[in-house]
Design a protein around this motif. Sequence first.
Motif, PDB file in Angstrom:
ATOM      1  N   ARG A  92     -53.327 -14.339  12.709  1.00 36.93           N
ATOM      2  CA  ARG A  92     -51.986 -14.230  13.308  1.00 36.93           C
ATOM      3  C   ARG A  92     -52.077 -14.205  14.827  1.00 36.93           C
ATOM      4  O   ARG A  92     -51.281 -14.844  15.524  1.00 36.93           O
ATOM      5  N   VAL A  93     -53.067 -13.437  15.322  1.00 31.21           N
ATOM      6  CA  VAL A  93     -53.237 -13.347  16.774  1.00 31.21           C
ATOM      7  C   VAL A  93     -53.557 -14.731  17.349  1.00 31.21           C
ATOM      8  O   VAL A  93     -52.980 -15.156  18.359  1.00 31.21           O
ATOM      9  N   THR A  94     -54.458 -15.450  16.693  1.00 28.60           N
ATOM     10  CA  THR A  94     -54.805 -16.799  17.150  1.00 28.60           C
ATOM     11  C   THR A  94     -53.583 -17.714  17.096  1.00 28.60           C
ATOM     12  O   THR A  94     -53.343 -18.512  18.005  1.00 28.60           O
ATOM     13  N   GLY A  95     -52.803 -17.559  16.027  1.00 25.38           N
ATOM     14  CA  GLY A  95     -51.601 -18.382  15.887  1.00 25.38           C
ATOM     15  C   GLY A  95     -50.609 -18.123  17.007  1.00 25.38           C
ATOM     16  O   GLY A  95     -50.052 -19.056  17.594  1.00 25.38           O
ATOM     17  N   VAL A  96     -50.397 -16.839  17.294  1.00 24.61           N
ATOM     18  CA  VAL A  96     -49.468 -16.486  18.378  1.00 24.61           C
ATOM     19  C   VAL A  96     -50.006 -16.995  19.713  1.00 24.61           C
ATOM     20  O   VAL A  96     -49.258 -17.536  20.541  1.00 24.61           O
ATOM     21  N   ALA A  97     -51.310 -16.812  19.914  1.00 33.59           N
ATOM     22  CA  ALA A  97     -51.928 -17.297  21.162  1.00 33.59           C
ATOM     23  C   ALA A  97     -51.734 -18.800  21.285  1.00 33.59           C
ATOM     24  O   ALA A  97     -51.430 -19.324  22.359  1.00 33.59           O
ATOM     25  N   ILE A 124     -53.640 -33.235  19.933  1.00 36.23           N
ATOM     26  CA  ILE A 124     -55.071 -33.464  19.718  1.00 36.23           C
ATOM     27  C   ILE A 124     -55.790 -32.151  19.403  1.00 36.23           C
ATOM     28  O   ILE A 124     -56.542 -32.052  18.430  1.00 36.23           O
ATOM     29  N   ASN A 125     -55.541 -31.133  20.229  1.00 32.99           N
ATOM     30  CA  ASN A 125     -56.360 -29.921  20.150  1.00 32.99           C
ATOM     31  C   ASN A 125     -55.823 -28.823  19.246  1.00 32.99           C
ATOM     32  O   ASN A 125     -56.572 -27.933  18.854  1.00 32.99           O
ATOM     33  N   MET A 126     -54.547 -28.875  18.932  1.00 33.82           N
ATOM     34  CA  MET A 126     -53.999 -27.829  18.048  1.00 33.82           C
ATOM     35  C   MET A 126     -53.682 -28.365  16.659  1.00 33.82           C
ATOM     36  O   MET A 126     -53.949 -27.717  15.657  1.00 33.82           O
ATOM     37  N   ILE A 127     -53.059 -29.554  16.622  1.00 27.74           N
ATOM     38  CA  ILE A 127     -52.748 -30.138  15.312  1.00 27.74           C
ATOM     39  C   ILE A 127     -53.986 -30.826  14.738  1.00 27.74           C
ATOM     40  O   ILE A 127     -54.280 -30.716  13.545  1.00 27.74           O
ATOM     41  N   GLY A 128     -54.745 -31.508  15.606  1.00 28.63           N
ATOM     42  CA  GLY A 128     -55.951 -32.174  15.128  1.00 28.63           C
ATOM     43  C   GLY A 128     -55.716 -33.623  14.751  1.00 28.63           C
ATOM     44  O   GLY A 128     -56.101 -34.064  13.657  1.00 28.63           O
ATOM     45  N   SER A 129     -55.056 -34.364  15.658  1.00 29.92           N
ATOM     46  CA  SER A 129     -54.882 -35.803  15.438  1.00 29.92           C
ATOM     47  C   SER A 129     -55.046 -36.506  16.774  1.00 29.92           C
ATOM     48  O   SER A 129     -54.585 -36.011  17.811  1.00 29.92           O
ATOM     49  N   GLU A 130     -55.693 -37.650  16.737  1.00 35.23           N
ATOM     50  CA  GLU A 130     -55.847 -38.451  17.939  1.00 35.23           C
ATOM     51  C   GLU A 130     -55.055 -39.750  17.827  1.00 35.23           C
ATOM     52  O   GLU A 130     -55.414 -40.754  18.418  1.00 35.23           O
ATOM     53  N   GLU A 131     -54.006 -39.704  17.018  1.00 35.14           N
ATOM     54  CA  GLU A 131     -53.123 -40.863  16.873  1.00 35.14           C
ATOM     55  C   GLU A 131     -51.684 -40.359  16.930  1.00 35.14           C
ATOM     56  O   GLU A 131     -51.208 -39.700  16.000  1.00 35.14           O
ATOM     57  N   LEU A 132     -51.011 -40.646  18.053  1.00 36.19           N
ATOM     58  CA  LEU A 132     -49.656 -40.129  18.214  1.00 36.19           C
ATOM     59  C   LEU A 132     -48.829 -41.046  19.092  1.00 36.19           C
ATOM     60  O   LEU A 132     -49.370 -41.860  19.852  1.00 36.19           O
ATOM     61  N   LEU A 217     -52.146 -30.354   6.779  1.00 33.91           N
ATOM     62  CA  LEU A 217     -51.429 -29.485   7.715  1.00 33.91           C
ATOM     63  C   LEU A 217     -51.284 -28.103   7.096  1.00 33.91           C
ATOM     64  O   LEU A 217     -51.154 -27.971   5.879  1.00 33.91           O
ATOM     65  N   ASP A 218     -51.306 -27.084   7.944  1.00 31.55           N
ATOM     66  CA  ASP A 218     -51.100 -25.729   7.419  1.00 31.55           C
ATOM     67  C   ASP A 218     -49.863 -25.102   8.063  1.00 31.55           C
ATOM     68  O   ASP A 218     -49.156 -25.743   8.850  1.00 31.55           O
ATOM     69  N   ASP A 219     -49.614 -23.839   7.724  1.00 28.34           N
ATOM     70  CA  ASP A 219     -48.401 -23.170   8.219  1.00 28.34           C
ATOM     71  C   ASP A 219     -48.365 -23.123   9.742  1.00 28.34           C
ATOM     72  O   ASP A 219     -47.301 -23.244  10.352  1.00 28.34           O
ATOM     73  N   GLN A 220     -49.535 -22.916  10.341  1.00 26.58           N
ATOM     74  CA  GLN A 220     -49.588 -22.838  11.794  1.00 26.58           C
ATOM     75  C   GLN A 220     -49.189 -24.179  12.424  1.00 26.58           C
ATOM     76  O   GLN A 220     -48.521 -24.212  13.457  1.00 26.58           O
ATOM     77  N   ALA A 223     -45.550 -24.358  12.527  1.00 25.97           N
ATOM     78  CA  ALA A 223     -45.010 -23.527  13.619  1.00 25.97           C
ATOM     79  C   ALA A 223     -45.119 -24.275  14.946  1.00 25.97           C
ATOM     80  O   ALA A 223     -44.196 -24.225  15.774  1.00 25.97           O
ATOM     81  N   VAL A 224     -46.232 -24.976  15.151  1.00 28.05           N
ATOM     82  CA  VAL A 224     -46.391 -25.764  16.383  1.00 28.05           C
ATOM     83  C   VAL A 224     -45.379 -26.913  16.398  1.00 28.05           C
ATOM     84  O   VAL A 224     -44.788 -27.217  17.447  1.00 28.05           O
ATOM     85  N   PHE A 225     -45.141 -27.537  15.247  1.00 25.20           N
ATOM     86  CA  PHE A 225     -44.123 -28.598  15.173  1.00 25.20           C
ATOM     87  C   PHE A 225     -42.750 -28.057  15.590  1.00 25.20           C
ATOM     88  O   PHE A 225     -42.018 -28.701  16.351  1.00 25.20           O
ATOM     89  N   ASP A 226     -42.401 -26.891  15.061  1.00 27.11           N
ATOM     90  CA  ASP A 226     -41.098 -26.296  15.401  1.00 27.11           C
ATOM     91  C   ASP A 226     -40.998 -26.059  16.905  1.00 27.11           C
ATOM     92  O   ASP A 226     -39.956 -26.297  17.517  1.00 27.11           O
ATOM     93  N   LEU A 227     -42.097 -25.566  17.464  1.00 26.19           N
ATOM     94  CA  LEU A 227     -42.099 -25.296  18.907  1.00 26.19           C
ATOM     95  C   LEU A 227     -41.965 -26.597  19.703  1.00 26.19           C
ATOM     96  O   LEU A 227     -41.183 -26.676  20.658  1.00 26.19           O
ATOM     97  N   LEU A 228     -42.717 -27.609  19.288  1.00 27.14           N
ATOM     98  CA  LEU A 228     -42.627 -28.899  19.985  1.00 27.14           C
ATOM     99  C   LEU A 228     -41.209 -29.464  19.874  1.00 27.14           C
ATOM    100  O   LEU A 228     -40.656 -29.982  20.851  1.00 27.14           O
ATOM    101  N   SER A 229     -40.626 -29.358  18.687  1.00 25.56           N
ATOM    102  CA  SER A 229     -39.294 -29.892  18.469  1.00 25.56           C
ATOM    103  C   SER A 229     -38.277 -29.219  19.399  1.00 25.56           C
ATOM    104  O   SER A 229     -37.418 -29.876  19.970  1.00 25.56           O
TER     105      SER A 229
END
Lengths: 248, 123
Positions: A92-97, A124-132, A217-220, A223-229
């Motif tokens: 959770r701490v890593t996710g929040v960070a 690239i570094n949080m989701i883990g894709s180099e195609e966007l 993809l996982d729950d985290q 959460a990053v998608f929601d933030l990006l959106s």
Amino acid sequence: MSERLREVISSLRSEQERLASGVRPAGALRGAPSAPGDAGELERRRLASELALAREAVSHANEERDRLRARVEELETERRALSDDYVAAQERVTGVAQLFVALERIHRGRSRADVVAAVQEIVINMIGSEELALFERRGDALGLLKAFGVDPGPLHAIPLGEGIIGRTGATGATWIAGRDPSEPGDPELTACIPLRAGDELVGALAIWRLLGHKPVLDDQDHAVFDLLSAHAGLALQLRAPQDLASDA
Amino acid sequence: MDRKKILLVDDSSTVLLMERMILSKHEYDVVTAKDGAEGVEKAVAERPDLILMDVVMPRMDGFEACRRLRQQDDTRDIPVIMVTTRGELASVESGYASGCNDYVTKPINGLELLAKVRSCLGQ
């Protein structure tokens, strides 16, 4: 109980040594009848009594051992639960960070190019894709702002409502591969996220294949998608459009 | 216990910030460099206890930086963990061939990173 067991064992050892040395027990010397049969009977009773005591001691020791084993199992269960809690807390701490870092990166940039670079780094570094590919809404189409790791040719202008990316830009609904099996998909597309500035749809972010060592993809990630959106579109809107030198 | 110093080498501000947040709250001192060449310079100047090294960077990549570190007396014994988006065997082998001690893949998993950092530091 272990103290009592030690006493009994000590007593048995003394008796064993005494018998081995041929010394008669003190009671046998004082008793009037000294016939070998009587002495043997007394000795047998005494040993039987000692044996009963020893058995009782062993029984208590076994109970104590079982109790301790049960306690060790309880402690091991507690340790595992604590370990699981620690891992969950760390995640959770890593996710929040991670969300903090993503937010900070999106809004820290002074130009649209900074925002676009931040989105690319986050994918690239949080989701883990180099195609966007990152799009912004231009009239009735999505115009390409940045493509990375994919051919930009067919992506320069996607009419709203056309294909997964166009539909995301038109409806504002996040598309995730495999979430709705009845929906037609793109075998290589993993996710398409609408970008908003408040209630307004201002663009979309398409993500194709994930890195090989990250199969799903996982729950985290969601959460990053929601933030990006919620934030990437806003950050782009707040920065002047002319400062992005298109390298799409 | 002495605070250990960790040098983070990555051209991505996102990764540097992420690693810093994970490590700083576990009482590690952190210094950073933005590419392999600066990483080698900082390693000589700062003498860190451990280096987290990205692979793909401008000016000098992580493999070359690791090789240079291993060629210098001052830095040859500093443990290096490669941080890479490439989890494939060939890339991992290249990392070990350059002299790295371990590797972690991006996206970074905080627990995995901490476990490998502690292991390399003998904690």
